[in-house]
Scaffold this motif. Structure first.
Motif, PDB file in Angstrom:
ATOM      1  N   SER A 288      -7.151 -11.838  56.306  1.00 44.94           N
ATOM      2  CA  SER A 288      -7.519 -13.106  55.913  1.00 44.94           C
ATOM      3  C   SER A 288      -6.297 -14.217  56.217  1.00 44.94           C
ATOM      4  O   SER A 288      -5.233 -13.938  55.935  1.00 44.94           O
ATOM      5  N   LEU A 289      -6.880 -15.227  57.235  1.00 47.41           N
ATOM      6  CA  LEU A 289      -5.610 -16.165  57.734  1.00 47.41           C
ATOM      7  C   LEU A 289      -4.706 -16.778  56.522  1.00 47.41           C
ATOM      8  O   LEU A 289      -5.035 -17.097  55.737  1.00 47.41           O
ATOM      9  N   GLY A 290      -3.393 -16.142  57.185  1.00 49.18           N
ATOM     10  CA  GLY A 290      -2.318 -16.778  56.032  1.00 49.18           C
ATOM     11  C   GLY A 290      -2.095 -16.255  54.761  1.00 49.18           C
ATOM     12  O   GLY A 290      -1.250 -16.792  54.074  1.00 49.18           O
ATOM     13  N   GLN A 291      -2.836 -15.129  54.254  1.00 44.45           N
ATOM     14  CA  GLN A 291      -2.652 -14.523  53.237  1.00 44.45           C
ATOM     15  C   GLN A 291      -1.278 -14.012  53.053  1.00 44.45           C
ATOM     16  O   GLN A 291      -0.660 -13.989  52.142  1.00 44.45           O
ATOM     17  N   VAL A 292      -0.960 -13.320  54.060  1.00 42.77           N
ATOM     18  CA  VAL A 292       0.461 -12.587  53.953  1.00 42.77           C
ATOM     19  C   VAL A 292       1.040 -12.909  55.258  1.00 42.77           C
ATOM     20  O   VAL A 292       0.525 -13.325  56.184  1.00 42.77           O
ATOM     21  N   ALA A 293       2.457 -12.513  55.350  1.00 46.78           N
ATOM     22  CA  ALA A 293       3.288 -12.877  56.643  1.00 46.78           C
ATOM     23  C   ALA A 293       2.816 -12.104  57.904  1.00 46.78           C
ATOM     24  O   ALA A 293       2.768 -12.788  58.728  1.00 46.78           O
ATOM     25  N   SER A 294       2.021 -11.010  57.567  1.00 46.23           N
ATOM     26  CA  SER A 294       1.682 -10.416  58.985  1.00 46.23           C
ATOM     27  C   SER A 294      -0.113 -10.920  59.256  1.00 46.23           C
ATOM     28  O   SER A 294      -0.331 -10.530  60.291  1.00 46.23           O
ATOM     29  N   GLN A 295      -0.521 -11.938  58.625  1.00 42.62           N
ATOM     30  CA  GLN A 295      -1.736 -12.511  58.941  1.00 42.62           C
ATOM     31  C   GLN A 295      -1.683 -14.110  59.241  1.00 42.62           C
ATOM     32  O   GLN A 295      -2.497 -14.839  59.283  1.00 42.62           O
ATOM     33  N   PRO A 314     -13.972  -9.961  59.531  1.00 42.26           N
ATOM     34  CA  PRO A 314     -14.960 -10.562  58.770  1.00 42.26           C
ATOM     35  C   PRO A 314     -14.526 -11.343  57.596  1.00 42.26           C
ATOM     36  O   PRO A 314     -15.001 -12.440  57.118  1.00 42.26           O
ATOM     37  N   LEU A 315     -13.234 -11.154  57.222  1.00 39.50           N
ATOM     38  CA  LEU A 315     -12.711 -11.841  55.906  1.00 39.50           C
ATOM     39  C   LEU A 315     -11.707 -13.279  56.176  1.00 39.50           C
ATOM     40  O   LEU A 315     -10.975 -13.665  55.612  1.00 39.50           O
ATOM     41  N   ILE A 316     -11.778 -13.340  57.737  1.00 39.29           N
ATOM     42  CA  ILE A 316     -10.680 -14.271  58.259  1.00 39.29           C
ATOM     43  C   ILE A 316     -10.785 -15.731  57.478  1.00 39.29           C
ATOM     44  O   ILE A 316      -9.607 -16.190  57.291  1.00 39.29           O
ATOM     45  N   GLY A 317     -11.904 -16.263  56.913  1.00 45.70           N
ATOM     46  CA  GLY A 317     -11.948 -17.457  56.563  1.00 45.70           C
ATOM     47  C   GLY A 317     -12.000 -17.495  54.953  1.00 45.70           C
ATOM     48  O   GLY A 317     -12.345 -18.631  54.415  1.00 45.70           O
ATOM     49  N   MET A 318     -11.976 -16.397  54.322  1.00 48.48           N
ATOM     50  CA  MET A 318     -12.245 -16.229  52.807  1.00 48.48           C
ATOM     51  C   MET A 318     -10.843 -16.131  52.232  1.00 48.48           C
ATOM     52  O   MET A 318      -9.661 -15.612  52.649  1.00 48.48           O
ATOM     53  N   ASP A 319     -10.909 -16.781  50.777  1.00 51.65           N
ATOM     54  CA  ASP A 319      -9.761 -16.795  50.136  1.00 51.65           C
ATOM     55  C   ASP A 319      -9.624 -15.743  49.353  1.00 51.65           C
ATOM     56  O   ASP A 319     -10.811 -14.952  49.152  1.00 51.65           O
ATOM     57  N   LYS A 320      -8.570 -15.347  48.539  1.00 44.86           N
ATOM     58  CA  LYS A 320      -8.493 -14.074  47.742  1.00 44.86           C
ATOM     59  C   LYS A 320      -9.432 -14.250  46.583  1.00 44.86           C
ATOM     60  O   LYS A 320      -9.976 -13.148  46.224  1.00 44.86           O
ATOM     61  N   VAL A 321      -9.647 -15.285  45.941  1.00 40.03           N
ATOM     62  CA  VAL A 321     -10.599 -15.384  45.146  1.00 40.03           C
ATOM     63  C   VAL A 321     -12.024 -14.844  45.413  1.00 40.03           C
ATOM     64  O   VAL A 321     -12.771 -14.046  44.830  1.00 40.03           O
ATOM     65  N   GLU A 322     -12.435 -15.311  46.562  1.00 39.26           N
ATOM     66  CA  GLU A 322     -13.654 -14.861  47.208  1.00 39.26           C
ATOM     67  C   GLU A 322     -13.971 -13.484  47.439  1.00 39.26           C
ATOM     68  O   GLU A 322     -15.069 -12.915  47.242  1.00 39.26           O
ATOM     69  N   ILE A 323     -12.660 -13.065  48.229  1.00 38.90           N
ATOM     70  CA  ILE A 323     -12.669 -11.566  48.365  1.00 38.90           C
ATOM     71  C   ILE A 323     -12.733 -10.571  47.111  1.00 38.90           C
ATOM     72  O   ILE A 323     -13.499  -9.681  47.113  1.00 38.90           O
ATOM     73  N   ILE A 324     -11.975 -10.901  46.130  1.00 33.98           N
ATOM     74  CA  ILE A 324     -12.225 -10.381  44.733  1.00 33.98           C
ATOM     75  C   ILE A 324     -13.568 -10.364  44.303  1.00 33.98           C
ATOM     76  O   ILE A 324     -14.133  -9.118  43.614  1.00 33.98           O
ATOM     77  N   GLU A 325     -14.158 -11.618  44.285  1.00 38.21           N
ATOM     78  CA  GLU A 325     -15.463 -11.616  43.778  1.00 38.21           C
ATOM     79  C   GLU A 325     -16.588 -10.562  44.344  1.00 38.21           C
ATOM     80  O   GLU A 325     -17.325  -9.743  43.725  1.00 38.21           O
ATOM     81  N   ARG A 326     -16.391 -10.578  45.679  1.00 30.83           N
ATOM     82  CA  ARG A 326     -17.225  -9.588  46.416  1.00 30.83           C
ATOM     83  C   ARG A 326     -16.819  -8.114  46.317  1.00 30.83           C
ATOM     84  O   ARG A 326     -17.608  -7.385  45.974  1.00 30.83           O
ATOM     85  N   ALA A 327     -15.488  -7.765  45.930  1.00 32.60           N
ATOM     86  CA  ALA A 327     -15.062  -6.505  45.670  1.00 32.60           C
ATOM     87  C   ALA A 327     -15.602  -6.026  44.297  1.00 32.60           C
ATOM     88  O   ALA A 327     -16.066  -4.929  44.102  1.00 32.60           O
ATOM     89  N   ARG A 328     -15.544  -7.051  43.350  1.00 33.92           N
ATOM     90  CA  ARG A 328     -16.001  -6.771  42.174  1.00 33.92           C
ATOM     91  C   ARG A 328     -17.731  -6.495  42.244  1.00 33.92           C
ATOM     92  O   ARG A 328     -18.236  -5.362  41.716  1.00 33.92           O
ATOM     93  N   ALA A 329     -18.463  -7.179  43.056  1.00 39.50           N
ATOM     94  CA  ALA A 329     -19.819  -6.989  43.061  1.00 39.50           C
ATOM     95  C   ALA A 329     -20.208  -5.606  43.786  1.00 39.50           C
ATOM     96  O   ALA A 329     -21.358  -5.117  43.293  1.00 39.50           O
ATOM     97  N   ILE A 330     -19.453  -5.068  44.574  1.00 40.50           N
ATOM     98  CA  ILE A 330     -19.862  -3.940  45.252  1.00 40.50           C
ATOM     99  C   ILE A 330     -18.999  -2.793  44.842  1.00 40.50           C
ATOM    100  O   ILE A 330     -19.322  -1.679  45.189  1.00 40.50           O
ATOM    101  N   GLY A 331     -18.258  -2.965  43.619  1.00 40.85           N
ATOM    102  CA  GLY A 331     -17.858  -1.775  42.721  1.00 40.85           C
ATOM    103  C   GLY A 331     -16.394  -1.129  43.337  1.00 40.85           C
ATOM    104  O   GLY A 331     -16.147  -0.267  43.200  1.00 40.85           O
ATOM    105  N   THR A 332     -15.867  -1.947  44.328  1.00 37.47           N
ATOM    106  CA  THR A 332     -14.636  -1.231  44.803  1.00 37.47           C
ATOM    107  C   THR A 332     -13.196  -1.978  44.156  1.00 37.47           C
ATOM    108  O   THR A 332     -12.195  -1.456  44.405  1.00 37.47           O
ATOM    109  N   TYR A 333     -13.497  -2.972  43.675  1.00 37.83           N
ATOM    110  CA  TYR A 333     -11.995  -3.691  42.873  1.00 37.83           C
ATOM    111  C   TYR A 333     -11.433  -2.752  42.116  1.00 37.83           C
ATOM    112  O   TYR A 333     -10.283  -2.697  42.232  1.00 37.83           O
ATOM    113  N   GLU A 334     -12.042  -2.215  41.147  1.00 44.82           N
ATOM    114  CA  GLU A 334     -11.349  -1.169  40.021  1.00 44.82           C
ATOM    115  C   GLU A 334     -10.541  -0.270  40.782  1.00 44.82           C
ATOM    116  O   GLU A 334      -9.750   0.221  40.406  1.00 44.82           O
TER     117      GLU A 334
END
Length: 402
Positions: A288-295, A314-334
């Protein structure tokens, strides 16, 4: 309602022109696979939809559990097939009226078979009038409390009373194969999910720092993430690649700020070789662009230089909140937030360069003999069933985010 039948509608596939048959066949096969243990399912292609038949009735909840994870489906509904006769259709609707009064209702009809002697509006008015005569309920065309759906297809009519939303997208397998750099974090499983949604067969590739660090927990978490994504079409296996020894060689020969960039370039090269081995054509990362030093743009450009095939993000324009919301929805966050050391956390330098120069990186790689490290990692790579990998760690309730 228990039913042997379900009507399945697709959306995007209907725009595929001459290739539409290929997309329909792939979607039908994916539906059959998801229903295999309650089937065998027979999937009949109707204009713009499928009629799915099972040998025995199953609960509506089971239909929903299976079909809501099949990419390519716009919506679906357990259905009652019927003769294309207005009287028969009316009787079916009347037999399935709710047992308790409802504040409002409506009838929604569609007529794919234009030879049927009544228009959609005429079907709605006729059946609606009979329901109102029987119950006295109020008609509400905008927000009804109860709806009966009538579809007039070519060879049959279908009646159903609840639509379930599908995941959309394209059926897995129509867009080729891609290799997913699957860490144990939050981002990469979501990236894999989104590529499944675009019809790609995803090859999960997990790197850990074995034989150093807590590589057992890392491997277990990756396998659990693959199992969680299997209902969406993820392959039931993954590549496990221990890179602890190559990482140590990089530490001994490379300036500390460049280590993470070199780790990533090493993983890209190894993942590309494994992806080609499986017939894949691109790599996928959770960047995700700009999220960490290697990005940063500079870092992403230098890392991508190590690949000869495209790298999809596919996540390049998403922020962390959006990514976490999607992770919760598909059951991978936990699963992602459970203990398990990511390989990039092993021998992590105190400072990471954010604007690396490509020529400098190439000079450092020559000193660390990168090609030898890639060959060493490939020799250690293992293709293992997700079910046979180390068991998933038990979540710590105190460590879970609210």
């Amino acid at each position: 309602m228990e039913s042997r039948y379900a009507v399945v509608h697709y959306a995007e596939i209907g725009l595929k022109g001459r290739n539409r048959g290929f997309f329909e066949q792939t979607l039908a096969r994916r539906i059959e696979e998801r229903l295999r243990d309650v089937g065998p399912a027979l999937v009949e292609r109707l204009p713009g939809r499928f009629l799915v038949r099972l040998p025995r009735p199953i609960p509506e909840a089971l239909w929903a559990e299976r079909l809501r994870t099949v990419f390519g489906i716009a919506y679906f509904a357990p259905a009652i097939p019927a003769a294309k006769d207005l009287h028969v259709l009316t009787e079916i609707v009347l037999r399935h009226l709710p047992s308790e009064p409802v504040p409002s209702f409506c009838i929604r009809a569609s007529r794919a078979d234009k030879s049927f002697p009544f228009t959609s509006q005429e079907i709605e008015r006729h059946i609606g009038a009979e329901v109102q005569r029987r119950t006295g309920w109020r008609v509400n065309l905008e927000e009804p409390a109860w709806v009966a759906y009538i579809e007039i297809a070519t060879n049959t009519a279908l009646v159903y009373f609840a639509r379930h939303r599908g995941p959309g997208g394209l059926p897995v397998g129509v867009s080729g194969k891609v290799g997913l750099l699957l860490s144990g974090g939050i981002d990469s499983p979501v990236a894999g999910y989104l590529m499944l949604k675009r019809g790609c067969e995803v090859i999960p590739i997990h790197f850990h720092s074995g034989p150093f660090g807590d590589w057992v927990a890392s491997e277990a978490k990756a396998a659990a993430l693959v199992r969680q994504l299997q209902p969406y079409g993820m392959n039931p296996w993954l590549y496990i690649v221990p890179i602890g020894e190559p990482q140590r060689a990089i530490v001994l020969a490379a300036p500390a700020p460049y280590r993470l960039i070199l780790y990533r370039r090493l993983m890209v090269r190894v993942a590309e070789a494994l992806t080609r081995r499986e017939g894949g054509r691109a790599l996928v990362t959770g960047d995700s662009l700009g999220q960490v030093a290697s990005q940063t743009l500079e870092s992403l450009s230098v890392i991508e230089d190590a690949a000869t095939m495209p790298i999809l993000r596919p996540l390049i324009g998403m922020d962390k909140v959006e990514i976490i919301e999607r992770a919760r929805a598909i059951g991978t966050y936990e699963l992602s937030i459970m203990p398990g050391e990511d390989c990039c956390q092993f021998l992590m330098p105190p400072r990471v360069i954010t604007r690396p120069a490509l020529e400098t990186v190439r000079e450092i790689e020559a000193r660390v003999r990168m090609e030898e490290l890639v060959a060493q990692a490939l020799e250690q790579a293992m293709r293992v069933p997700a079910s046979r990998a180390a068991p998933a760690p038990v979540p710590d309730p105190k460590g879970l985010a609210p």
